[in-house]
Scaffold this active site. Structure first.
Site, PDB file in Angstrom:
ATOM      1  N   TYR A 273      24.942  86.103 125.630  1.00 49.12           N
ATOM      2  CA  TYR A 273      25.221  85.942 124.073  1.00 49.12           C
ATOM      3  C   TYR A 273      23.985  86.423 123.420  1.00 49.12           C
ATOM      4  O   TYR A 273      22.760  85.498 123.549  1.00 49.12           O
ATOM      5  CB  TYR A 273      25.502  84.396 124.105  1.00 49.12           C
ATOM      6  CG  TYR A 273      25.406  83.968 122.571  1.00 49.12           C
ATOM      7  CD1 TYR A 273      26.537  84.696 121.547  1.00 49.12           C
ATOM      8  CD2 TYR A 273      24.752  82.922 122.141  1.00 49.12           C
ATOM      9  CE1 TYR A 273      26.710  84.397 120.410  1.00 49.12           C
ATOM     10  CE2 TYR A 273      24.998  82.467 120.669  1.00 49.12           C
ATOM     11  CZ  TYR A 273      25.770  83.127 119.936  1.00 49.12           C
ATOM     12  OH  TYR A 273      25.845  82.839 118.646  1.00 49.12           O
TER      13      TYR A 273
ATOM     14  N   ASP B 121      29.169  88.431 124.090  1.00 48.55           N
ATOM     15  CA  ASP B 121      29.010  88.783 122.625  1.00 48.55           C
ATOM     16  C   ASP B 121      27.511  89.484 122.372  1.00 48.55           C
ATOM     17  O   ASP B 121      26.530  88.698 122.394  1.00 48.55           O
ATOM     18  CB  ASP B 121      28.989  87.378 122.196  1.00 48.55           C
ATOM     19  CG  ASP B 121      28.875  87.715 120.520  1.00 48.55           C
ATOM     20  OD1 ASP B 121      28.859  88.764 120.194  1.00 48.55           O
ATOM     21  OD2 ASP B 121      28.864  86.603 119.795  1.00 48.55           O
TER      22      ASP B 121
END
Length: 257
Positions: free
Chosen positions: A106, A147
């Site tokens: 992330y 992500d």
């Protein structure tokens, strides 16, 4: 084998949605991001009841990453991105699953830019690039999924000028992502869908989901050994339309044995 990544935007708040998607999509390996829960509040019991072994690194209110494996236990190999011992943000986890080394990441958002948050974003990506080089050098089958908080190309965002100053689209951010591709990592979604408009994130604000005003932020990168096995990829867009949904949709690939 089906491998997916999903920014759940709060694993406990979206648990019902997550479990419904797991039951329907049946991915073999899942990388989760933005758990927004400390380690002690991660819903391990519910995840295991769904048939998945899991490793995770949580963080209260923000961040947090996890790796799920259907019918097996991931073997934890790393809980942080190397290169900065002072970095306490839970943004990276790595585990071995059925002969594949899997990383769930992330990356920092980086806004506002310029400023310290953008500097941290670029430094974090530099650390990822360095670690990715080491992973490639092992010759192992490796997945870097998550992500990335980077829109790789102009076509990966809906037509707008509202993001011109956003960290997600800055040349430095895009250059960091493309440095990984230059190393030899394969952008699996783009390989399977080279010409399609593909989004994985739709902000809650300004009616962006109904307008399909999206961005492609969630990526699955494959090492050369796995790239040869790629035979499918897609986005489960319908999950974004569920009641109480995350602002991201799951991204998945399939590999030949």
């Amino acid at each position: 084998m089906k491998i997916a990544t999903f920014n759940v935007n709060g694993v406990n708040r979206r648990l019902e949605n997550l479990l419904a998607w797991l039951a329907s999509a049946k991915p073999d390996i899942v990388c989760l991001q933005e758990l927004k829960a400390p380690d002690t509040q991660f819903p391990k019991t519910a995840i295991e009841a769904a048939g998945y072994g899991v490793v995770w690194r949580g963080q209260s209110a923000w961040n947090g990453v996890a790796i799920l494996a259907l019918g097996s236990e991931p073997v934890l190999t790393r809980t942080e991105l190397p290169g900065d011992p002072s970095d306490a943000q839970s943004r990276y986890i790595e585990a071995a699953v059925n002969g594949i080394l899997v990383a769930s990441l992330y990356a920092p958002n980086g806004n506002p830019q310029p400023g310290p948050k953008f500097d941290y974003k670029l430094a974090w990506h530099d650390r990822l690039i360095s670690h990715a080089t080491e992973l490639l050098s092992t010759g192992l089958p490796v997945v870097l999924a998550g992500d990335y908080n980077v829109v790789p190309e102009p076509r990966d965002i809906y037509p707008t000028r509202s993001y011109d100053d956003n960290a997600l689209v800055q040349p430095e951010s895009r250059a960091a992502f493309h440095s990984l591709l230059d190393q030899g990592w394969l952008d699996a979604i783009r390989k399977v869908h080279p010409k399609d408009l593909i989004y994985t994130f739709w902000d809650y604000r300004r009616n962006r989901w109904p307008r399909d005003a999206g961005l492609r932020l969630d990526h699955i990168l494959l090492s050369k050994k796995l790239a040869r096995r790629l035979n499918g990829a897609g986005i489960d867009r319908d999950v974004r339309g569920m009641d109480g949904a995350s602002d991201h949709a799951p991204v998945w690939i399939t590999l030949r044995k």
